[in-house]
Design an enzyme around this catalytic site. Sequence first.
Site, PDB file in Angstrom:
ATOM      1  N   HIS A  17       0.839  -1.207   0.000  1.00  0.00           N
ATOM      2  CA  HIS A  17       0.000   0.000   0.000  1.00  0.00           C
ATOM      3  C   HIS A  17       0.878   1.263   0.000  1.00  0.00           C
ATOM      4  O   HIS A  17       0.596   2.221  -0.719  1.00  0.00           O
ATOM      5  CB  HIS A  17      -0.905   0.022   1.241  1.00  0.00           C
ATOM      6  CG  HIS A  17      -1.928  -1.087   1.283  1.00  0.00           C
ATOM      7  ND1 HIS A  17      -2.147  -1.860   2.395  1.00  0.00           N
ATOM      8  CD2 HIS A  17      -2.794  -1.547   0.344  1.00  0.00           C
ATOM      9  CE1 HIS A  17      -3.113  -2.737   2.143  1.00  0.00           C
ATOM     10  NE2 HIS A  17      -3.520  -2.564   0.912  1.00  0.00           N
ATOM     11  N   LYS A  41     -15.099  -8.454   5.532  1.00  0.00           N
ATOM     12  CA  LYS A  41     -13.945  -9.228   6.010  1.00  0.00           C
ATOM     13  C   LYS A  41     -13.798  -9.089   7.522  1.00  0.00           C
ATOM     14  O   LYS A  41     -14.041  -8.021   8.078  1.00  0.00           O
ATOM     15  CB  LYS A  41     -12.658  -8.711   5.354  1.00  0.00           C
ATOM     16  CG  LYS A  41     -12.568  -8.980   3.866  1.00  0.00           C
ATOM     17  CD  LYS A  41     -11.252  -8.416   3.331  1.00  0.00           C
ATOM     18  CE  LYS A  41     -11.260  -8.325   1.824  1.00  0.00           C
ATOM     19  NZ  LYS A  41     -10.171  -7.501   1.305  1.00  0.00           N
ATOM     20  N   ARG A  90      -1.918  -6.372  -8.266  1.00  0.00           N
ATOM     21  CA  ARG A  90      -0.779  -7.255  -7.991  1.00  0.00           C
ATOM     22  C   ARG A  90      -0.593  -8.283  -9.101  1.00  0.00           C
ATOM     23  O   ARG A  90       0.458  -8.428  -9.665  1.00  0.00           O
ATOM     24  CB  ARG A  90      -0.966  -7.994  -6.661  1.00  0.00           C
ATOM     25  CG  ARG A  90      -0.579  -7.156  -5.482  1.00  0.00           C
ATOM     26  CD  ARG A  90      -1.184  -7.672  -4.234  1.00  0.00           C
ATOM     27  NE  ARG A  90      -2.635  -7.511  -4.289  1.00  0.00           N
ATOM     28  CZ  ARG A  90      -3.435  -7.694  -3.267  1.00  0.00           C
ATOM     29  NH1 ARG A  90      -2.946  -8.067  -2.122  1.00  0.00           N
ATOM     30  NH2 ARG A  90      -4.734  -7.517  -3.386  1.00  0.00           N
TER      31      ARG A  90
HETATM   32  P1  ADP Z   1      -9.681  -3.968  -0.799  1.00  0.00           P
HETATM   33  O1  ADP Z   1     -10.294  -4.726   0.336  1.00  0.00           O
HETATM   34  O2  ADP Z   1     -10.485  -2.821  -1.294  1.00  0.00           O
HETATM   35  O3  ADP Z   1      -9.123  -4.838  -1.911  1.00  0.00           O
HETATM   36  P2  ADP Z   1      -7.009  -3.629   0.176  1.00  0.00           P
HETATM   37  O4  ADP Z   1      -6.638  -2.940   1.420  1.00  0.00           O
HETATM   38  O5  ADP Z   1      -6.781  -5.102   0.139  1.00  0.00           O
HETATM   39  O6  ADP Z   1      -8.484  -3.241  -0.112  1.00  0.00           O
HETATM   40  O7  ADP Z   1      -6.263  -2.958  -1.049  1.00  0.00           O
HETATM   41  C1  ADP Z   1      -6.492  -1.640  -1.465  1.00  0.00           C
HETATM   42  C2  ADP Z   1      -5.914  -1.465  -2.855  1.00  0.00           C
HETATM   43  O8  ADP Z   1      -4.503  -1.665  -2.828  1.00  0.00           O
HETATM   44  C3  ADP Z   1      -6.451  -2.455  -3.889  1.00  0.00           C
HETATM   45  O9  ADP Z   1      -6.509  -1.806  -5.134  1.00  0.00           O
HETATM   46  C4  ADP Z   1      -5.395  -3.545  -3.911  1.00  0.00           C
HETATM   47  O10 ADP Z   1      -5.370  -4.223  -5.152  1.00  0.00           O
HETATM   48  C5  ADP Z   1      -4.139  -2.720  -3.698  1.00  0.00           C
HETATM   49  N1  ADP Z   1      -3.055  -3.491  -3.082  1.00  0.00           N
HETATM   50  C6  ADP Z   1      -3.127  -4.289  -2.003  1.00  0.00           C
HETATM   51  N2  ADP Z   1      -1.925  -4.846  -1.735  1.00  0.00           N
HETATM   52  C7  ADP Z   1      -1.072  -4.386  -2.694  1.00  0.00           C
HETATM   53  C8  ADP Z   1       0.314  -4.618  -3.006  1.00  0.00           C
HETATM   54  N3  ADP Z   1       1.062  -5.453  -2.288  1.00  0.00           N
HETATM   55  N4  ADP Z   1       0.842  -3.956  -4.060  1.00  0.00           N
HETATM   56  C9  ADP Z   1       0.069  -3.143  -4.807  1.00  0.00           C
HETATM   57  N5  ADP Z   1      -1.236  -2.895  -4.598  1.00  0.00           N
HETATM   58  C10 ADP Z   1      -1.804  -3.511  -3.562  1.00  0.00           C
END
Ligand code: ADP
Length: 162
Positions: A17, A41, A90
């Site tokens: 992030h 979740k 990803r």
């Molecule tokens: P959500 O529950 O909305 O998917 P996340 O917190 O899992 O929220 O992720 C928020 C955003 O960041 C999403 O677009 C996700 O694809 C992206 N994201 C999560 N982890 C990574 C990572 N390791 N590298 C790049 N982008 C990421």
Amino acid sequence: MHSAVYPGSFDPFTNGHLDIVQRALRIADSLTIAVLKNTSKKSLFSPDERVEIIREVMKPYPQVKVETFEGLMVDFCRDRGIHLVIRGLRAVSDFDYEHAIFLMNRKLLPSLETVFLMASSENSFISSTIVKEVAHFGGNIVDQVPAIVFQRMAERNKEPKA
Ligand code: ADP
């Protein structure tokens, strides 16, 4: 002046992030990290705790705001006059879900544009879910999350389970 919003669950906020935030700041002058409240979740940190933790992480970035949001992201953006959404990708596995959200948002608010940033190779395997799982069972996640998050997760995992 380009303002963007980076929405997500961020439970917890990872180095993946952080990488997306740093790169989004090359595109946008200011960024709002919007922490989703109505997620199905099972969460490690409450939305307010996540906001507090991410604000700590974002101290070096005064152009970044952190807020919670409930309901539709398009309403959040419309209320603030934001026309740009940042999301991270990803792997192919992220694509279907992101594409569906993109199409729905476009339908709801055609003026909103989404920019997808590809994860850097060193972060492409990092997910909040896996980080939570590994930490829960005592695995080392120090390289996957910012130091503040690491500390807060260690404290949380020491607390007696309800
Ligand atoms: P959500 O529950 O909305 O998917 P996340 O917190 O899992 O929220 O992720 C928020 C955003 O960041 C999403 O677009 C996700 O694809 C992206 N994201 C999560 N982890 C990574 C990572 N390791 N590298 C790049 N982008 C990421």
